[in-house]
Design an enzyme around this catalytic site. Structure first.
Site, short mmCIF file in Angstrom:
data_model
loop_
_atom_site.label_atom_id
_atom_site.label_comp_id
_atom_site.label_asym_id
_atom_site.label_seq_id
_atom_site.Cartn_x
_atom_site.Cartn_y
_atom_site.Cartn_z
N SER A 127 0.89 -1.11 -0.21
CA SER A 127 -0.09 0.06 0.00
C SER A 127 0.92 1.10 -0.12
CB SER A 127 -0.89 -0.02 1.20
OG SER A 127 -1.56 1.30 1.42
N TYR A 152 -2.51 -0.49 9.80
CA TYR A 152 -2.58 -0.93 8.46
C TYR A 152 -1.40 -0.58 7.78
CZ TYR A 152 -4.04 -1.01 3.69
OH TYR A 152 -4.09 -1.37 2.47
#
Length: 319
Positions: A127, A152
């Site tokens: 990501s 995350y």
């Protein structure tokens, strides 16, 4: 080529299966259909894949290593594309354990299965969040990503380190995919394009964080799939590598909202709010590495992408 795609009922997984099934011998998709967002949308994506003769769907959770090993033993994959993950920066503030289970334990089970069943190639979702608060733009895969600001992001950085280790120890070719703000038809309800379109069409206000002083490297789903397919088909890449997959041209949040307004033909009622914890002011992908490796050149601009999404949204929800 026999390929496993995890997160098959997800946004990117669904789109990739539709593209890959045209060339692969057999595509197996697995997903646990969790309720992070509307499960009906996930089931609808799977229904959209019905009729693809060389696609098999199995409902399974990556955390269940025994079931995962049974799937690997049965199908003997040539390549695995791991897209399954607990997504979302903001959700990680309230549900940290979900991220460790899915993104760390689940990914470890994938790596172990690739090792034990001699899978030569693994592509996996990372990501743009790994860049944290970096002011060094555009974000390059050469720069340090040692300071994530959300759990995350930390789990995605951990995935890259885990993949590097397994590549080094066991000779698995691993390719990390740092996705940048993916949007388009069949997209996730927790993402800006979906949330803004829904609110504007319903005449409800939209929450605009940091008072609109944000920018994102919004990347249309077709461009994302093009990049993944090129990497999947490319021979001669390094044993362990990480690539940015973005558009390479950030768009301000307010310009993004204007694109949605234009596509819907309606005006947004903006509710301006402070910055949220774990969020970043900007993202901007340096995609030169992906261009050099496979000739990746994204083409869909936000105005066109927004129009396509709104057209799909109206059709899907019969508006």
């Amino acid at each position: 080529m026999k390929v496993l795609i995890t997160g098959a009922a997800g946004f990117i997984g669904h789109a990739l299966i539709k593209q890959l099934s045209a060339t692969a011998e057999h595509v197996v998709g697995i997903d646990n259909i969790n309720d992070y967002y509307d499960v009906e949308l996930k089931h609808a994506r799977l229904r959209d894949l019905e009729g693809i003769g060389n696609f098999t769907f199995i409902r399974a959770d990556l955390v269940d290593a025994e079931v995962l090993n049974q799937i690997f033993a049965t199908h003997r994959f040539d390549c695995v594309i791991n897209l399954a993950a607990q997504a979302g920066v903001r959700y990680s503030l309230d549900n940290p354990k979900a991220y460790v289970q899915s993104n760390v334990v689940g990914f470890l089970n994938i790596l172990e299965a690739c090792r034990n069943f001699a899978v030569p190639k693994l592509l996996y979702a990372s990501s743009s969040s790994v860049y944290g608060l970096s002011k060094d733009v555009p974000f390059s895969t050469r720069q340090s990503v040692d300071c994530p600001i959300s759990l995350y992001a930390a789990t995605k950085k951990a995935n890259e380190l885990m993949a590097h280790t397994y590549s080094h120890l066991y000779g698995i070719q691993t390719i990390g995919l740092r996705f940048f703000t993916v949007y388009g038809p069949w997209g996730r309800p927790d993402m800006a394009m979906f949330k803004f379109t829904k609110a504007i069409l319903e005449g409800k206000p939209i929450d605009v964080y940091n008072h609109g002083q944000l920018s994102r490297d919004f990347t249309y789903i077709d461009d994302i799939i093009s990049g993944v397919m090129r990497l999947l088909e490319k021979d001669g890449l390094e044993a362990n590598s990480v690539f940015n997959i973005g558009h390479g041209s950030p768009v301000s949040l307010m310009d993004f909202i204007r694109a949605v307004e234009s596509a819907t033909g309606m005006t947004a009622n903006c509710n301006y709010l402070p910055m949220q914890p774990g969020d970043v002011e900007q993202t901007w992908a340096d995609t030169q590495g992906l261009f050099d490796a496979v000739g990746y050149t994204p083409s869909v601009k936000v105005a066109e992408g927004a129009a396509r999404f709104v057209e799909w949204y109206r059709a899907y929800y019969k508006i």
